[in-house]
Enzyme design. Structure first.
Site, PDB file in Angstrom:
ATOM      1  N   THR A  18       0.924  -1.269   0.034  1.00 34.52           N
ATOM      2  CA  THR A  18      -0.042   0.221   0.117  1.00 34.52           C
ATOM      3  C   THR A  18       0.891   1.218  -0.045  1.00 34.52           C
ATOM      4  OG1 THR A  18       0.037   0.035   2.613  1.00 34.52           O
ATOM      5  CG2 THR A  18      -1.761  -1.147   1.376  1.00 34.52           C
ATOM      6  N   ARG A  22      -2.517   4.703   6.402  1.00 35.19           N
ATOM      7  CA  ARG A  22      -3.808   5.686   6.748  1.00 35.19           C
ATOM      8  C   ARG A  22      -4.628   5.204   7.882  1.00 35.19           C
ATOM      9  NH1 ARG A  22      -6.256   7.496   1.101  1.00 35.19           N
ATOM     10  NH2 ARG A  22      -4.187   7.849   0.639  1.00 35.19           N
ATOM     11  N   SER A 113      -4.888  12.036   1.650  1.00 30.10           N
ATOM     12  CA  SER A 113      -5.479  12.263   0.229  1.00 30.10           C
ATOM     13  C   SER A 113      -6.901  12.823   0.377  1.00 30.10           C
ATOM     14  CB  SER A 113      -5.398  11.104  -0.388  1.00 30.10           C
ATOM     15  OG  SER A 113      -5.577  11.089  -1.919  1.00 30.10           O
ATOM     16  N   HIS A 114      -7.807  12.304  -0.310  1.00 32.70           N
ATOM     17  CA  HIS A 114      -9.268  12.657  -0.346  1.00 32.70           C
ATOM     18  C   HIS A 114     -10.011  12.545   0.736  1.00 32.70           C
ATOM     19  CE1 HIS A 114      -8.536   8.752  -1.672  1.00 32.70           C
ATOM     20  NE2 HIS A 114      -9.858   8.629  -1.382  1.00 32.70           N
ATOM     21  N   LYS A 126       3.198   9.223   4.337  1.00 28.10           N
ATOM     22  CA  LYS A 126       3.640   7.933   3.450  1.00 28.10           C
ATOM     23  C   LYS A 126       5.175   8.398   2.924  1.00 28.10           C
ATOM     24  CE  LYS A 126       2.411   9.633  -1.364  1.00 28.10           C
ATOM     25  NZ  LYS A 126       2.087   8.964  -2.329  1.00 28.10           N
ATOM     26  N   ASP A 277      -7.820  17.399  -4.924  1.00 23.83           N
ATOM     27  CA  ASP A 277      -8.245  16.645  -3.596  1.00 23.83           C
ATOM     28  C   ASP A 277      -7.326  17.313  -2.503  1.00 23.83           C
ATOM     29  OD1 ASP A 277      -5.906  15.434  -4.539  1.00 23.83           O
ATOM     30  OD2 ASP A 277      -6.358  13.681  -3.464  1.00 23.83           O
ATOM     31  N   ASP A 279      -4.517  16.391  -0.999  1.00 24.97           N
ATOM     32  CA  ASP A 279      -2.983  16.833  -1.214  1.00 24.97           C
ATOM     33  C   ASP A 279      -2.714  16.972  -2.677  1.00 24.97           C
ATOM     34  OD1 ASP A 279      -3.926  14.255  -2.097  1.00 24.97           O
ATOM     35  OD2 ASP A 279      -1.779  13.464  -1.897  1.00 24.97           O
ATOM     36  N   ASP A 281      -3.038  15.668  -5.738  1.00 23.07           N
ATOM     37  CA  ASP A 281      -2.611  14.833  -6.641  1.00 23.07           C
ATOM     38  C   ASP A 281      -3.915  14.452  -7.750  1.00 23.07           C
ATOM     39  OD1 ASP A 281      -3.844  13.030  -5.091  1.00 23.07           O
ATOM     40  OD2 ASP A 281      -2.104  11.809  -4.925  1.00 23.07           O
ATOM     41  N   ARG A 282      -4.975  14.639  -7.146  1.00 20.76           N
ATOM     42  CA  ARG A 282      -6.090  14.114  -7.798  1.00 20.76           C
ATOM     43  C   ARG A 282      -6.796  15.438  -8.678  1.00 20.76           C
ATOM     44  NH1 ARG A 282      -9.916   9.486  -5.241  1.00 20.76           N
ATOM     45  NH2 ARG A 282      -8.317   8.232  -4.757  1.00 20.76           N
ATOM     46  N   THR A 344      -4.160  -1.164  -9.887  1.00 20.26           N
ATOM     47  CA  THR A 344      -4.429   0.032  -9.238  1.00 20.26           C
ATOM     48  C   THR A 344      -3.289   0.566  -8.399  1.00 20.26           C
ATOM     49  OG1 THR A 344      -6.835  -0.557  -9.432  1.00 20.26           O
ATOM     50  CG2 THR A 344      -6.308   1.246  -7.587  1.00 20.26           C
ATOM     51  N   GLU A 363      -5.511   7.050 -14.089  1.00 22.60           N
ATOM     52  CA  GLU A 363      -6.244   6.158 -13.368  1.00 22.60           C
ATOM     53  C   GLU A 363      -7.722   6.899 -13.420  1.00 22.60           C
ATOM     54  OE1 GLU A 363      -4.834   3.747  -9.901  1.00 22.60           O
ATOM     55  OE2 GLU A 363      -3.981   5.901  -9.229  1.00 22.60           O
ATOM     56  N   GLU A 364      -8.533   5.733 -13.373  1.00 28.17           N
ATOM     57  CA  GLU A 364      -9.984   6.089 -13.419  1.00 28.17           C
ATOM     58  C   GLU A 364     -10.305   7.045 -12.207  1.00 28.17           C
ATOM     59  OE1 GLU A 364     -11.950   4.905 -10.739  1.00 28.17           O
ATOM     60  OE2 GLU A 364     -10.173   3.754 -10.427  1.00 28.17           O
ATOM     61  N   SER A 365      -9.560   6.871 -11.201  1.00 31.81           N
ATOM     62  CA  SER A 365      -9.806   7.509  -9.864  1.00 31.81           C
ATOM     63  C   SER A 365      -9.394   8.915  -9.699  1.00 31.81           C
ATOM     64  CB  SER A 365      -9.515   6.767  -8.889  1.00 31.81           C
ATOM     65  OG  SER A 365      -8.054   6.629  -8.929  1.00 31.81           O
ATOM     66  N   LYS A 376       0.742  11.409  -9.310  1.00 32.60           N
ATOM     67  CA  LYS A 376      -0.197  12.052 -10.174  1.00 32.60           C
ATOM     68  C   LYS A 376      -0.234  13.382  -9.887  1.00 32.60           C
ATOM     69  CE  LYS A 376      -3.872   9.833  -7.222  1.00 32.60           C
ATOM     70  NZ  LYS A 376      -3.739   8.376  -6.911  1.00 32.60           N
ATOM     71  N   ARG A 496     -15.518  -1.725  -4.993  1.00 33.41           N
ATOM     72  CA  ARG A 496     -15.594  -1.090  -6.104  1.00 33.41           C
ATOM     73  C   ARG A 496     -15.967  -1.830  -7.257  1.00 33.41           C
ATOM     74  NH1 ARG A 496     -13.533   3.503  -3.771  1.00 33.41           N
ATOM     75  NH2 ARG A 496     -11.604   3.420  -3.175  1.00 33.41           N
TER      76      ARG A 496
HETATM   77  C1  G1P Z   1      -7.829   4.333  -4.644  1.00 32.07           C
HETATM   78  C2  G1P Z   1      -7.854   4.452  -6.164  1.00 32.07           C
HETATM   79  C3  G1P Z   1      -6.655   4.136  -6.931  1.00 32.07           C
HETATM   80  C4  G1P Z   1      -5.608   5.447  -6.263  1.00 32.07           C
HETATM   81  C5  G1P Z   1      -5.535   5.254  -4.794  1.00 32.07           C
HETATM   82  C6  G1P Z   1      -4.791   6.423  -4.092  1.00 32.07           C
HETATM   83  O1  G1P Z   1      -7.409   3.269  -4.216  1.00 32.07           O
HETATM   84  O2  G1P Z   1      -8.862   3.558  -6.516  1.00 32.07           O
HETATM   85  O3  G1P Z   1      -6.749   4.386  -8.135  1.00 32.07           O
HETATM   86  O4  G1P Z   1      -4.250   4.980  -6.961  1.00 32.07           O
HETATM   87  O5  G1P Z   1      -6.863   5.212  -4.230  1.00 32.07           O
HETATM   88  O6  G1P Z   1      -5.175   7.528  -4.528  1.00 32.07           O
HETATM   89  P1  G1P Z   1      -8.422   2.143  -3.950  1.00 32.07           P
HETATM   90  O7  G1P Z   1      -8.975   2.613  -2.695  1.00 32.07           O
HETATM   91  O8  G1P Z   1      -9.269   1.869  -4.725  1.00 32.07           O
HETATM   92  O9  G1P Z   1      -7.570   0.987  -3.160  1.00 32.07           O
HETATM   93 ZN    ZN Z   2      -4.802  12.580  -3.337  1.00 30.66          ZN
END
Ligand code: G1P
Ligand code: ZN
Length: 543
Positions: A18, A22, A113-114, A126, A277, A279, A281-282, A344, A363-365, A376, A496
């Site tokens: 990971t 977190r 992050s978010h 991290k 978001d 931090d 990166d999104r 992912t 990534e789709e996220s 990112k 998901r």
């Molecule tokens: C999620 C997103 C993944 C991204 C990660 C960190 O991880 O799906 O694309 O890299 O957050 O921002 P997941 O919770 O799906 O493991």
């Molecule tokens: Zn983030």
């Protein structure tokens, strides 16, 4: 200055693989917790002696306190220098850039992050390595092993440092360099993009809004979009970082950034809108009357990047995470460049970027990035879009329509089922894995399964193998569904379900996305026995 050694209790730290630890903020606030994790990290990387680290975070609750602890640990472990963002702030991509620009040995980034911030919300920490990217599996495995066996940490008995003034300070024998968090990042953006052209676009009346969601990108977006590129004051919304992100959820998607989506959907809305978001990166990209899915955004950026100075030589390759739609693949095929499908998580792109195999990845996220850093990068994606729009002289909607007419359209959506009881989620996935071999040929949701497997990634650069990276189900009409459990949640399990339906240029390119994907959603619910296992029918979040 007295250097003290304290006894500590081992714990189950960051799970290997990971990208970061977190937890709830209160967990991090337990006496000795941050210390134990940071000492484990330093032990795992062969100590801190003589090394340089970058430290900063997204400004959430406990950010400032945790940084003081990290500084004491680094100094007591013999680090030579720590570069800290002023006020303790650094966006994740800016931290990645600083590590690279300054040739640092690594960095510690404080963020969840978010996820929401606050005493009763989430915190995270991290470690990134010297290429500026998240620690790879071998390093996180060593860190994890350390957290389980560690018995002591080293620290200083010292007063807090004032982080509000840029400049050099010393902490025992270590130099603490406090830097403007924006300066080096803005310099990199100036190199990649045609700022004059974007400035002219904005001066010509093109209107934009950027929602920093009370998080770290506020100062970055204000400096770059408003002060430098001339967007009028007020173009950057929620621009001042706050410890609880204004009690919001700093996740740039149509649910959590709904006010911004409503704004662009209104007749008098701005031409362009974006959000980032916690931090930084999104990213979420919107145009007047339209939401751009992250999968489409990656594809559009790949098809147009050559119009921008930093990518004028073209792309060497693109990479996308497995659940991301295959829209980028179509662009890569047309450009005659390689396209990689990775598990992912951003860390899988690192090897490909370092080896010069890809230029863009996503990534789709809501994550998009390039070889300019090893994370990112939300604001970078916004600037790339703006530069492309400035060159093409078209609206977001027109660019997207043109893209679909050229490459076909991938209808795409992700359904999240949050806080499922962990046992139930695991049981559902285990049952599904067991029946994968029997799925081909079975009918579901008006379609027939053509193939099903568990995604296994063979890293083309270092040969490492990552197994069990999500369940893939393909249907005879070419549609695809993916199921996986989140690795970043802090409460129970998050399931998901990702749905991807490709319509060629000759197909119907204007279906409502929800309707276009309803059949796949029904098929997955049936195959997985979603309701029987989890009691859920409706997702908590649709993106
Ligand atoms: C999620 C997103 C993944 C991204 C990660 C960190 O991880 O799906 O694309 O890299 O957050 O921002 P997941 O919770 O799906 O493991
Ligand atoms: Zn983030």
């Amino acid at each position: 200055m007295p250097r003290l050694t304290h006894a500590c209790t081992p714990f189950d730290g960051q799970q290997p693989g990971t990208s970061g630890l977190r937890k709830k903020t209160r967990v991090f606030m337990q006496p000795g917790y941050v210390e134990t994790f940071v000492q484990s990290t330093l032990n795992a990387i062969g100590g801190a002696a003589g090394k340089t680290f970058v430290v900063g975070g997204d400004g959430r609750y406990f950010n400032a306190e945790a940084i003081q602890t990290i500084l004491r640990l680094a100094a007591a472990n013999g680090a030579a220098r720590v570069i800290v963002g002023q006020g303790g702030l650094l966006s994740t991509p800016a931290a990645s850039n600083l590590i690279r620009q300054r040739g640092a040995d690594g960095g510690l980034i404080l963020s969840a992050s978010h996820n929401p911030g606050g005493l009763d919300a989430d915190f995270g920490l991290k470690y990134n390595i010297s290429n500026g990217g998240p620690a790879p599996e071998a390093v996180t495995a060593a860190m994890y092993a350390e957290t389980r066996t560690i018995t002591e940490y080293h620290s200083l008995d010292s007063a807090d440092l004032d982080l509000t003034q840029a400049g050099e300070n010393s902490l025992d024998r270590m130099t603490v360099e406090i830097v403007d968090p924006v300066a080096e990042y803005a310099a990199l953006m100036r190199k990649l993009f045609d700022f004059d052209r974007i400035r002219a676009l904005i001066a010509g009346g093109f209107s934009l809004r950027f929602d920093a969601m009370h998080a770290v990108t506020g100062p970055y977006a204000t400096a770059i979009l408003q002060d430098e590129l001339g967007a009028p004051k007020g173009s950057v919304l929620n621009a001042v970082p706050s410890v609880d992100f204004g009690k919001g959820h700093p996740d740039p998607n149509p649910i959590w950034a709904k006010p911004l989506v409503d704004m662009v959907m209104a007749p008098d809305g701005p031409d362009f809108a974006a959000a980032s978001d916690g931090d930084g990166d999104r990213n979420m990209i919107l145009g007047k009357g339209i939401y751009v899915t992250p999968s489409d955004s990656l594809a559009v950026l790949a098809a147009n990047a050559h119009l921008v100075p930093g990518y004028a030589r073209g792309l060497v390759g693109v990479a996308r995470s497995m659940p991301t739609s295959t829209a980028a693949d179509k662009v890569a095929a047309k450009l005659g460049i390689e396209c990689f499908e990775t598990p992912t998580g951003w860390k899988f792109f690192g090897n490909l970027l370092d080896a010069g195999r890809v230029t863009l990845c996503g990534e789709e996220s809501a994550g998009t990035g390039s070889d300019h850093v090893r994370e990112k990068d939300g604001l970078w994606a916004v600037l790339l879009w703006l530069n492309i729009l400035a060159v093409r002289g078209m609206s977001v909607q027109a660019v997207l329509q043109d893209h679909w007419q050229t490459y076909g359209r991938n209808y795409y959506s992700r359904h999240d089922f949050e806080a499922i009881e962990t046992g139930a989620a695991n049981a559902m996935m285990a049952e599904l894995v067991a029946k994968l071999p029997d799925l081909p040929g079975t009918a579901a949701g008006g379609s027939v399964v053509s193939a099903a497997d568990q995604f296994c990634y063979h890293d083309p650069v270092d040969g490492s193998v990552s197994e069990n990276q999500g369940i893939r189900i393909w249907f005879e009409d070419g549609h695809r569904a993916v199921l996986r459990l989140s690795g970043t949640g802090t409460e129970g399990a998050t399931l998901r379900i990702y749905m991807d339906r490709y319509e060629p240029t000759t197909g119907d390119l204007a279906i409502d996305p929800g309707l276009a994907l309803a059949g796949i959603a029904a098929a997955v619910a049936g195959i997985s026995r979603l309701h029987a296992h989890t009691g859920r029918n409706e997702p908590d979040v649709i993106t």
